[in-house]
Scaffold this motif. Structure first.
Motif, PDB file in Angstrom:
ATOM      1  N   ALA A   1       8.512  -5.853  -4.700  1.00 12.52           N
ATOM      2  CA  ALA A   1       9.127  -5.535  -3.415  1.00 12.52           C
ATOM      3  C   ALA A   1      10.092  -6.638  -2.990  1.00 12.52           C
ATOM      4  N   ALA A   2      11.214  -6.247  -2.458  1.00 14.32           N
ATOM      5  CA  ALA A   2      12.220  -7.186  -1.947  1.00 14.32           C
ATOM      6  C   ALA A   2      12.080  -7.301  -0.436  1.00 14.32           C
ATOM      7  N   LEU A   3      12.661  -8.360   0.114  1.00  8.94           N
ATOM      8  CA  LEU A   3      12.704  -8.550   1.569  1.00  8.94           C
ATOM      9  C   LEU A   3      14.142  -8.818   1.977  1.00  8.94           C
ATOM     10  N   TYR A   4      14.627  -8.034   2.938  1.00 14.91           N
ATOM     11  CA  TYR A   4      15.979  -8.209   3.477  1.00 14.91           C
ATOM     12  C   TYR A   4      15.866  -8.305   4.997  1.00 14.91           C
ATOM     13  N   CYS A   5      16.587  -9.271   5.594  1.00 13.66           N
ATOM     14  CA  CYS A   5      16.512  -9.480   7.040  1.00 13.66           C
ATOM     15  C   CYS A   5      17.874  -9.284   7.698  1.00 13.66           C
ATOM     16  N   ALA A   6      17.907  -8.521   8.767  1.00 17.87           N
ATOM     17  CA  ALA A   6      19.109  -8.325   9.577  1.00 17.87           C
ATOM     18  C   ALA A   6      18.756  -8.732  11.004  1.00 17.87           C
ATOM     19  N   HIS A   7      19.219  -9.881  11.445  1.00 17.95           N
ATOM     20  CA  HIS A   7      18.792 -10.449  12.715  1.00 17.95           C
ATOM     21  C   HIS A   7      19.915 -10.410  13.751  1.00 17.95           C
ATOM     22  N   THR A   8      20.590 -11.543  13.979  1.00 22.21           N
ATOM     23  CA  THR A   8      21.633 -11.537  15.017  1.00 22.21           C
ATOM     24  C   THR A   8      22.821 -10.666  14.634  1.00 22.21           C
ATOM     25  N   ASN A   9      23.000 -10.387  13.347  1.00 19.56           N
ATOM     26  CA  ASN A   9      24.040  -9.428  12.965  1.00 19.56           C
ATOM     27  C   ASN A   9      23.661  -8.013  13.382  1.00 19.56           C
ATOM     28  N   ALA A  10      22.360  -7.717  13.454  1.00 18.08           N
ATOM     29  CA  ALA A  10      21.915  -6.422  13.986  1.00 18.08           C
ATOM     30  C   ALA A  10      21.947  -6.419  15.509  1.00 18.08           C
ATOM     31  N   ASP A  11      21.777  -7.598  16.112  1.00 19.15           N
ATOM     32  CA  ASP A  11      21.883  -7.698  17.574  1.00 19.15           C
ATOM     33  C   ASP A  11      23.292  -7.358  18.046  1.00 19.15           C
ATOM     34  N   SER A  12      24.306  -7.839  17.299  1.00 26.93           N
ATOM     35  CA  SER A  12      25.690  -7.692  17.756  1.00 26.93           C
ATOM     36  C   SER A  12      26.384  -6.450  17.212  1.00 26.93           C
TER      37      SER A  12
ATOM     38  N   GLU B   1       0.821  -1.215   0.000  1.00 25.87           N
ATOM     39  CA  GLU B   1       0.000   0.000   0.000  1.00 25.87           C
ATOM     40  C   GLU B   1       0.852   1.262   0.000  1.00 25.87           C
ATOM     41  N   ALA B   2       2.039   1.187   0.637  1.00 29.63           N
ATOM     42  CA  ALA B   2       2.927   2.350   0.717  1.00 29.63           C
ATOM     43  C   ALA B   2       3.789   2.496  -0.529  1.00 29.63           C
ATOM     44  N   GLY B   3       3.779   1.492  -1.403  1.00 25.67           N
ATOM     45  CA  GLY B   3       4.610   1.546  -2.590  1.00 25.67           C
ATOM     46  C   GLY B   3       6.087   1.342  -2.302  1.00 25.67           C
ATOM     47  N   ALA B   4       6.396   0.556  -1.270  1.00 25.28           N
ATOM     48  CA  ALA B   4       7.791   0.294  -0.915  1.00 25.28           C
ATOM     49  C   ALA B   4       8.355  -0.798  -1.813  1.00 25.28           C
ATOM     50  N   GLN B   5       9.588  -0.607  -2.246  1.00 23.57           N
ATOM     51  CA  GLN B   5      10.265  -1.634  -3.037  1.00 23.57           C
ATOM     52  C   GLN B   5      11.144  -2.540  -2.179  1.00 23.57           C
ATOM     53  N   LEU B   6      11.229  -2.231  -0.888  1.00 24.79           N
ATOM     54  CA  LEU B   6      12.031  -3.057   0.017  1.00 24.79           C
ATOM     55  C   LEU B   6      11.411  -3.063   1.403  1.00 24.79           C
ATOM     56  N   VAL B   7      11.288  -4.260   1.970  1.00 19.43           N
ATOM     57  CA  VAL B   7      10.934  -4.419   3.380  1.00 19.43           C
ATOM     58  C   VAL B   7      12.209  -4.841   4.103  1.00 19.43           C
ATOM     59  N   LEU B   8      12.632  -4.042   5.049  1.00 13.95           N
ATOM     60  CA  LEU B   8      13.780  -4.376   5.898  1.00 13.95           C
ATOM     61  C   LEU B   8      13.229  -4.870   7.222  1.00 13.95           C
ATOM     62  N   ALA B   9      13.430  -6.151   7.511  1.00 15.86           N
ATOM     63  CA  ALA B   9      12.888  -6.764   8.725  1.00 15.86           C
ATOM     64  C   ALA B   9      14.006  -7.232   9.630  1.00 15.86           C
ATOM     65  N   HIS B  10      13.723  -7.238  10.925  1.00 17.96           N
ATOM     66  CA  HIS B  10      14.692  -7.777  11.877  1.00 17.96           C
ATOM     67  C   HIS B  10      14.602  -9.301  11.914  1.00 17.96           C
ATOM     68  N   HIS B  11      13.427  -9.824  12.070  1.00 23.86           N
ATOM     69  CA  HIS B  11      13.269 -11.276  12.160  1.00 23.86           C
ATOM     70  C   HIS B  11      13.242 -11.922  10.780  1.00 23.86           C
TER      71      HIS B  11
END
Length: 273
Positions: free
Chosen positions: A93-104, A55-65
């Motif tokens: 739209a793409a999906l990119y996840c940054a999990h334990t690398n974002a934790d540390s 709905e927002a017209g985003a081409q990328l979702v950046l998620a933690h989990h």
């Protein structure tokens, strides 16, 4: 900007090599050559978040989990997670996840949590060989009773059905605090050795918490997992805004993806002391 440019910035801030071996970080779907003008940052890549991105017209979702933390043999559209992948791709739209690398990372998830609470960070909760370390230890400007500190935490984080609960003497003074965004009961022994006054984390379990309190450890402040990591979203958004100087519109989702939706409290303790 190209998706590859955004990924380069993210991987500079949150190096994939620092992720735990069991983790699944990085690009889930999307073409690195595609153009990105809008990014939506979130904690959980749920169906509601994907719809928000569309709905927002985003081409990328950046998620933690991560969406696909466990190995899969396919992503058919009639599977709940497969359906999300198909919907993202169909809508460009793409999906990119940054999990334990974002934790540390530094700054990382626990830095964002510490900042939200009002702590001045003094170091990591636990050292790491190739990263700044997991969790953070910090101090309040002035000591305050645990009762007041719990309210401080509740005021700093988004509301959830669980709310914020604590274990310990309500009048115990709190100044030096350890925090760990996400599930942190594996560090109970560490915070006991560090001698902090309180430990803020999520997903604490009955028996470990009870044994910790009985052994004289620091006060425990238990918050919802999603709420403890949501402050990271603005941190990650800030990194992208700074890198691209307005050429990429970066949005932070305020949609609550904490899974719990209904809560209740007993009108009395039923005669129990």
């Amino acid at each position: 900007m190209k998706l590859a440019d955004v990924i380069a910035v993210l991987e500079s801030a949150y190096p994939p090599k620092t992720a735990e071996k069991w983790d699944a970080v990085g690009l889930v779907c999307g073409d690195p050559a595609d153009e990105v003008t809008r990014v939506l940052v979130c904690v959980d890549p749920t169906s509601a978040i994907v719809q928000e991105a569309v709905e927002a017209g985003a081409q990328l979702v950046l998620a933690h989990h991560p969406l696909l933390l466990k190995g899969v043999n396919g992503v058919p559209a009639d599977d709940p997670k497969g359906a999300l992948v198909h919907k993202l791709i169909r809508n460009g739209a793409a999906l990119y996840c940054a999990h334990t690398n974002a934790d540390s990372a530094q700054p990382g998830v626990s830095d964002a949590l510490a900042k939200a609470i009002g702590l001045t960070v003094t170091g990591p909760l636990e050292e790491a060989a190739d990263a700044p370390g997991i969790g953070r230890v910090g101090e309040l400007a002035e000591a305050e009773p645990l009762r007041a500190f719990v309210q401080r935490v509740a005021d700093a984080l988004p509301a959830t059905v669980q709310g914020v609960r604590a274990a310990g003497d309500p009048e115990r003074l709190v100044k030096r605090v350890a925090v760990c965004g996400g599930a942190g009961d594996s560090f109970l022994g560490t915070v006991r050795r560090l001698g902090v006054d309180a430990y803020v984390t999520a997903d604490l379990r009955h028996h470990p918490a009870s044994e910790h309190v009985e052994s004289g450890g620091p006060a425990l402040v238990d918050v919802a997992h999603w709420a403890s990591e949501w402050p990271w979203c603005e941190q990650a958004a800030g990194i992208l805004r700074s890198a691209f100087g307005g050429r990429v519109d970066v949005l932070v989702s305020t949609r609550r993806t904490d899974p719990w939706t209904v809560g209740a409290t007993s009108p009395s303790a039923g005669g129990l002391a």
